[in-house]
Design a protein around this motif. Structure first.
Motif, short mmCIF file in Angstrom:
data_model
loop_
_atom_site.label_atom_id
_atom_site.label_comp_id
_atom_site.label_asym_id
_atom_site.label_seq_id
_atom_site.Cartn_x
_atom_site.Cartn_y
_atom_site.Cartn_z
N TRP A 179 0.72 -1.22 -0.01
CA TRP A 179 0.05 0.00 -0.06
C TRP A 179 0.75 1.27 -0.03
CZ3 TRP A 179 -4.51 -0.37 -1.52
CH2 TRP A 179 -5.17 -1.48 -1.60
N ASP A 180 1.98 1.23 0.46
CA ASP A 180 2.99 2.42 0.41
C ASP A 180 3.40 2.49 -1.34
OD1 ASP A 180 3.71 3.34 3.20
OD2 ASP A 180 3.79 1.28 3.49
N LEU A 181 3.53 1.61 -1.82
CA LEU A 181 3.80 1.66 -3.13
C LEU A 181 2.67 2.10 -3.97
CD1 LEU A 181 5.73 -1.92 -3.65
CD2 LEU A 181 6.70 0.39 -4.02
N ALA A 182 1.55 1.66 -3.63
CA ALA A 182 0.27 2.27 -4.12
C ALA A 182 0.04 3.77 -3.97
CB ALA A 182 -1.02 1.59 -3.91
N ARG A 183 0.49 4.24 -2.55
CA ARG A 183 0.53 5.55 -2.28
C ARG A 183 1.42 6.35 -3.14
NH1 ARG A 183 -1.69 3.50 2.63
NH2 ARG A 183 0.63 3.12 3.56
N ALA A 184 2.74 5.89 -3.30
CA ALA A 184 3.72 6.46 -4.10
C ALA A 184 3.27 6.56 -5.52
CB ALA A 184 5.00 5.55 -4.04
N ALA A 185 2.78 5.60 -5.80
CA ALA A 185 2.11 5.69 -7.46
C ALA A 185 1.28 6.78 -7.58
CB ALA A 185 1.62 4.59 -7.99
N ASP A 186 0.20 6.88 -6.69
CA ASP A 186 -0.83 7.78 -6.53
C ASP A 186 -0.35 9.24 -6.47
OD1 ASP A 186 -4.00 8.45 -6.19
OD2 ASP A 186 -2.99 9.42 -4.67
N PHE A 187 0.82 9.63 -5.74
CA PHE A 187 1.22 10.51 -5.61
C PHE A 187 1.96 11.08 -6.78
CE2 PHE A 187 5.19 13.34 -4.59
CZ PHE A 187 4.39 14.48 -3.92
N ALA A 188 2.72 10.34 -7.53
CA ALA A 188 3.17 10.51 -8.90
C ALA A 188 2.31 11.16 -9.70
CB ALA A 188 4.02 9.22 -9.53
#
Length: 713
Positions: A511-520
């Motif tokens: 989910w941290d990776l998902a949030r990082a993708a969302d931030f990008a």
């Protein structure tokens, strides 16, 4: 920009060391969610670098030396339409003669993104074909299907469009890859064929005797390989009806509609609209209901006509161009390590030098021969044309999977809990799956994965969806880079099965990776890069021969035509049909789609669409970059990771526990090298304990885990 086309770059080759143990390799935590820190730059030239630099030069030239060109390009829609009407008077007059008895069709200039999608190989087949497979329960009547196609041809102007090549003599005065605007522009023109003839040429009907699913998959792959369309008379699309009787389903038979399009004329949302129109027409015909005459739509404007209305901001465009050049020049995983040599660089002391050798340092084991023709200007060697690695020999592969509706419902709720979209969860699962098939046991360190994410550009148009429910190419893309350890998807699954395998600093941070993708994605949107990516690409096509660049770099032995680690396209929900997908005696069961990747693209790709509550996945790649077994592993890994993420409990904050080293901090050196930092034993704060408005989740690797202690203290 925004399209999967290959870079031409030559990376330095060096071996990669081996990690001591699998447990150590996967005992990592939130640090894996950080965006790539640029470690080194490409030693050659990439497509992104070339396009970025060329675009910057084009911007300067346009503003400084050709102001009239830019003023005409940024005029209002009305002024631009007037200019084009004057320059294309002969085309309009010819179109009026052809279309005098048929639906209206106002010719227009082919947009830059559309023009690149018209690119063909020397033999005449398409570089990029978009295919969509609709699986149906029940029997489809060919006569009703033909009538529905004729209705749709009148309704959607792109179904009766042809692409007219500019009547100019191409000159190589400035080289084979630069034309400076002298190559002219293609035009969309109406076909001279009637709707009956277009439907007849487009439709093929076949009764399947053998394995239905296998046949559908085979035809899908074939449609992506070397598809040819008649640019002079059309149609620029095809549909194949596959039927099989005696199926044990509720409707007794099953059918499939396989569409193939020149990608310039459509995207998956357009394909969904066309499918709905066809199925609705057949349903009405079957029931005897009155069918309204089709209302011909106007030919939609191009992406450039819609998005490039504001005055050029040179600084903003240059900033975007340089960011793309920077991303394209950084090393990332684009080729599976199975195709690389076993030679490895000596492993460094990780505690003293965290920048370990990466997979791309290992040379590729690909047959080569001296480059010939235009390719000699880009590279000394090219892939041997007789090799299976040659762009003319590579074959498209696809693999179909489904995430059940109950799992998707749980996943959607988890996405809401984590304030991300389902697309970000799919992107994360695709990244984990890419790390599973991208490496052998010789890779161990954090690797950069560059993801290309498909974007529906309708949402960014100033006036909303300009296509007005008709077929159009309205797609774009953005890319970003995340870091993972090799085979992270496997580690995520193993941790789910046995919690003792999860490191105390968190394990695989889905989910941290998902949030990082969302931030990008949010940053790309906030900065207005939807328009700038379109503008940069427009400059590239208007000044560079991008099709020639793609053809030549497709045989670069260092990239095999790959520019990205993975491409992800989530077309959302098929929500325009009846509930449950029932169209009379026919029920829509599934839709799978994808585009050709044999010539150029990413290492692997994942295309998703939700139909009847299920997430339906098409995994695709090209042989021999990936084999069928590897592609199946990729598809299985995506579905498995999504199912785990949907059921994963929220991990509570655990304060500041002691941290085990994710790899051997001594790097294999003698015992007297320090295991502890000058501060004492390694301590790792939880992100939840230190987050603040000034600490964006996209940089979470800077604050959590061993990177926090070794790199920032």
């Amino acid at each position: 920009r925004g399209l999967p086309h290959p870079p031409f770059c030559r990376m330095a080759s060096a071996p990669v060391p081996v990690l001591r143990s699998r447990a150590a390799r996967h005992a990592y935590g939130l640090e894996a969610s950080g965006v790539l820190r640029r470690q080194r730059r490409c030693q050659g030239c990439s497509r992104a670098v070339l396009l970025g630099c060329a675009a910057a030069a084009c911007v300067t030239a346009a503003v400084s030396f050709v102001p009239s060109l830019w003023r005409s390009r940024t005029q209002s829609v009305k002024s631009r339409a007037t200019l084009r009407a004057q320059s294309a008077a002969e085309d309009v007059e010819a179109a009026a003669e052809v279309d005098s008895t048929g639906p209206r069709f106002e010719p227009r200039e082919v947009g830059s993104a559309e023009q690149l999608m018209l690119s063909r190989m020397p033999a005449g087949h398409m570089i990029t074909t978009h295919s969509a497979l609709a699986l149906l329960e029940g029997a489809v009547d060919p006569e009703r299907l033909t009538e529905a196609l004729q209705w749709a041809i009148v309704r959607h102007p792109m179904l009766r469009a042809v692409a007219r090549e500019p009547n100019v003599t191409r000159s190589n005065d400035a080289g084979p890859f630069f034309h400076g605007g002298k190559d002219g522009r293609w035009m969309w023109m109406p076909s001279s064929l009637s709707k009956e003839e277009l439907a007849r040429r487009a439709l093929t009907v076949e009764d399947v005797k053998g394995e239905f699913d296998v046949t559908c998959q085979r035809y899908f792959e074939s449609s992506l390989d070397k598809s040819m369309f008649d640019f002079n008379t059309g149609p620029l699309w095809q549909v194949r009806l596959l039927r099989q009787s005696g199926f044990r389903g509720p409707r007794g038979d099953r059918s499939a509609l396989l569409f193939s399009f020149v990608h310039s004329m459509d995207d998956q949302k357009s394909a969904n609209i066309l499918l709905h129109d066809i199925l609705s027409h057949m349903e009405a015909s079957e029931s005897g209901a009155a069918i309204a005459a089709p209302q011909p739509a106007d030919l939609p404007k191009s992406l450039e006509d819609v998005l490039l209305l504001d005055e050029l901001d040179v600084q903003k465009l240059a900033k975007y161009a340089l960011s793309q050049a920077d991303a394209g020049g950084a090393p990332s995983v684009m080729i599976p390590s199975a195709l690389r040599a076993a030679d490895r660089a000596v492993r460094k002391n990780w505690g003293l030098s965290p920048k370990q050798p990466v997979a791309k340092d290992r040379p590729l084991s690909v047959p080569t021969s001296p480059a010939e023709g235009d390719g000699k200007l880009l590279m000394a060697e090219a892939i041997d044309p007789q090799s299976i690695f040659s762009s003319l020999q590579r074959k498209n592969l696809v693999s179909f999977r489904r995430l059940p509706s109950d799992k998707l419902a749980d996943l959607r709720q988890k996405c809401r809990d984590n304030n991300v979209t389902v697309s970000m969860a799919v992107a994360t699962a695709a990244l984990l799956a890419t790390s599973d098939i991208g490496h052998d046991d010789l890779d161990f360190a954090y690797e950069a994965y560059r993801l290309l994410l498909g974007v529906d550009m309708r949402r960014f148009a100033p006036g909303g969806d300009w296509t007005q429910g008709t077929m159009a190419y309205a797609s774009g893309a953005l890319d970003f880079t995340l870091r993972l350890l090799p085979k992270s998807g496997e580690a995520y699954s193993d941790e789910h099965e046995d919690l003792s395998l999860r490191s105390r600093i968190g394990g695989v941070p889905f989910w941290d990776l998902a949030r990082a993708a969302d931030f990008a994605v949010r940053e790309w949107t906030r900065k207005g890069y939807a328009a700038e990516s379109t503008r940069l690409f427009d400059f590239g096509v208007r000044f560079l021969r991008m099709d020639n660049i793609i053809r030549e770099t497709a045989n670069d032995p260092n990239t095999l035509g790959r520019a990205y680690s993975v491409t992800v396209s989530n077309a959302g929900i098929y929500g325009i049909g009846p509930e449950g997908g029932s169209y009379g005696s026919v029920r829509l069961d599934a839709i799978y789609f994808g585009i050709s990747t044999a010539v150029s693209g990413s290492m692997v790709a994942a295309s998703c669409l939700t139909v009847n509550g299920e997430l339906q996945l098409t995994a695709h790649s090209a042989m021999p970059i990936a084999n069928r077994s590897g592609l199946d592993t990729f598809a299985d890994s995506i579905i498995r990771s999504l199912a785990i993420a949907a059921s994963e409990e929220q991990r509570p904050s655990r304060g500041k526990p002691p941290v085990e080293n994710p790899i051997d901090a001594r790097g294999g050196l003698p015992w007297y090298y320090p295991l502890e930092t000058p501060k004492g034993s390694l301590q790792c704060p939880e992100y939840e304990d230190i987050k603040s408005p000034s600490l964006p989740p996209f940089n979470v690797d800077k604050y959590v885990g061993i990177w926090y202690e070794l790199a920032f203290h």
